[in-house]
Write an enzyme that holds these catalytic residues in place. Structure first.
Site, PDB file in Angstrom:
ATOM      1  N   HIS A   1     -11.706  10.555  53.528  1.00  0.00           N
ATOM      2  CA  HIS A   1     -12.999  10.880  52.914  1.00  0.00           C
ATOM      3  C   HIS A   1     -12.942  10.888  51.388  1.00  0.00           C
ATOM      4  CE1 HIS A   1     -15.775  11.779  56.249  1.00  0.00           C
ATOM      5  NE2 HIS A   1     -14.692  12.142  56.923  1.00  0.00           N
TER       6      HIS A   1
ATOM      7  N   ASP B   1     -18.804  10.631  58.430  1.00  0.00           N
ATOM      8  CA  ASP B   1     -18.996  11.350  59.690  1.00  0.00           C
ATOM      9  C   ASP B   1     -20.484  11.306  60.011  1.00  0.00           C
ATOM     10  OD1 ASP B   1     -16.297  11.990  59.630  1.00  0.00           O
ATOM     11  OD2 ASP B   1     -16.619  14.003  58.833  1.00  0.00           O
TER      12      ASP B   1
ATOM     13  N   GLU C   1     -11.699  11.125  66.894  1.00  0.00           N
ATOM     14  CA  GLU C   1     -13.001  11.686  66.523  1.00  0.00           C
ATOM     15  C   GLU C   1     -14.124  10.699  66.830  1.00  0.00           C
ATOM     16  OE1 GLU C   1     -12.603  12.595  62.379  1.00  0.00           O
ATOM     17  OE2 GLU C   1     -11.049  14.094  62.714  1.00  0.00           O
TER      18      GLU C   1
ATOM     19  N   HIS D   1     -16.260   9.827  63.399  1.00  0.00           N
ATOM     20  CA  HIS D   1     -15.644   9.387  62.138  1.00  0.00           C
ATOM     21  C   HIS D   1     -15.401   7.886  62.138  1.00  0.00           C
ATOM     22  CE1 HIS D   1     -12.592  10.043  58.743  1.00  0.00           C
ATOM     23  NE2 HIS D   1     -12.453   8.783  59.065  1.00  0.00           N
TER      24      HIS D   1
END
Length: 243
Positions: free
Chosen positions: A136, A143, A206, A209
């Site tokens: 990130h 996300d 995830e 993500h």
């Protein structure tokens, strides 16, 4: 020290593409969850920023989604994250996970070590090493979830940032046809499909993500190098936040 990710050795060739604010066409889930927790973004720092090329691909992903589900849209939960915020959220996630398990987060026993290892599957360490930036911090990772036209998020079978197996993209793959869990799996697969068709790669743990151009993307796509390292401003405050 947390173990390196399998994508950490991949070299980075950053051309200096700038961060831009997300356009109005991309729905933001506000108030931003980490800002609401008190995460120290600093004056003028917005979490709803990404590299210019990543934003263009997000817009393409939304177009693909609406070709199949005109009544749905992408909803952005989080995007760019300075290292000081990464450090803040890693600590927060660990402490919350300990509390959920009835553990003292300030102790250093084997149960706390197990929690730390589980958290590490979902939260990248706030590394200030330019060779191993958290995804990130590069402005290449986002996300997000699916939402109705009004912006109300759809049920996906687990909250963004949840620690545990239910966050894995295919957790509901074996759900009975016609069940609510089967709907969750179909939505996760649709989100992944439109994102991957637009040039993104999904985090293996995830469902929410995705990234384009960072080391994780390069690893998952078999690319020889990443396109983006830590974005300008990402390291500000790292030293004070990494304790």
């Amino acid at each position: 020290m947390p173990p390196l990710r399998p994508w950490s050795p991949i070299p980075i060739a950053d051309g200096g593409e700038p961060l831009d604010d997300l356009p109005p066409s991309l729905w933001r889930l506000e108030p931003h969850p980490y800002q609401a927790l008190g995460a120290p973004y600093g004056a003028g720092a917005s979490p709803f920023r990404l590299r210019r090329g990543v934003i263009e691909r997000l817009e393409r992903a939304q177009e693909r989604l609406q070709q199949q589900r005109p009544q749905w849209r992408l909803a952005i939960f989080d995007a760019w994250r300075p290292l000081v915020v990464q450090a803040f959220m890693v600590r927060h996630a660990f402490r919350e996970a300990c509390r959920e398990r009835g553990l003292d987060p300030d102790a250093f026993g084997l149960p706390q070590q197990a929690v730390a290892a589980e958290v590490d599957r979902f939260w990248a360490p706030p590394s200030a090493d330019p060779a191993t930036p958290p995804p990130h911090s590069t402005g290449a990772a986002v996300d997000l979830t699916l939402a109705e036209a009004s912006g109300r998020p759809l049920a996906m079978g687990g909250a963004i940032d949840a620690i545990g197996a239910l966050s894995e993209p295919d957790h509901y793959a074996g759900a009975a046809p016609g069940s609510e869990a089967a709907d969750w799996h179909e939505r996760r697969r649709l989100l992944a499909a439109v994102m991957e068709a637009s040039g993104f790669a999904q985090h293996p743990n995830e469902w929410w993500h995705f990234s384009h151009g960072d080391q994780l993307w390069a690893w998952r796509r078999g690319e020889p190098r990443a396109l983006y390292g830590a974005a300008a401003g990402a390291v500000a405050g790292a030293a004070e936040g990494a304790g």
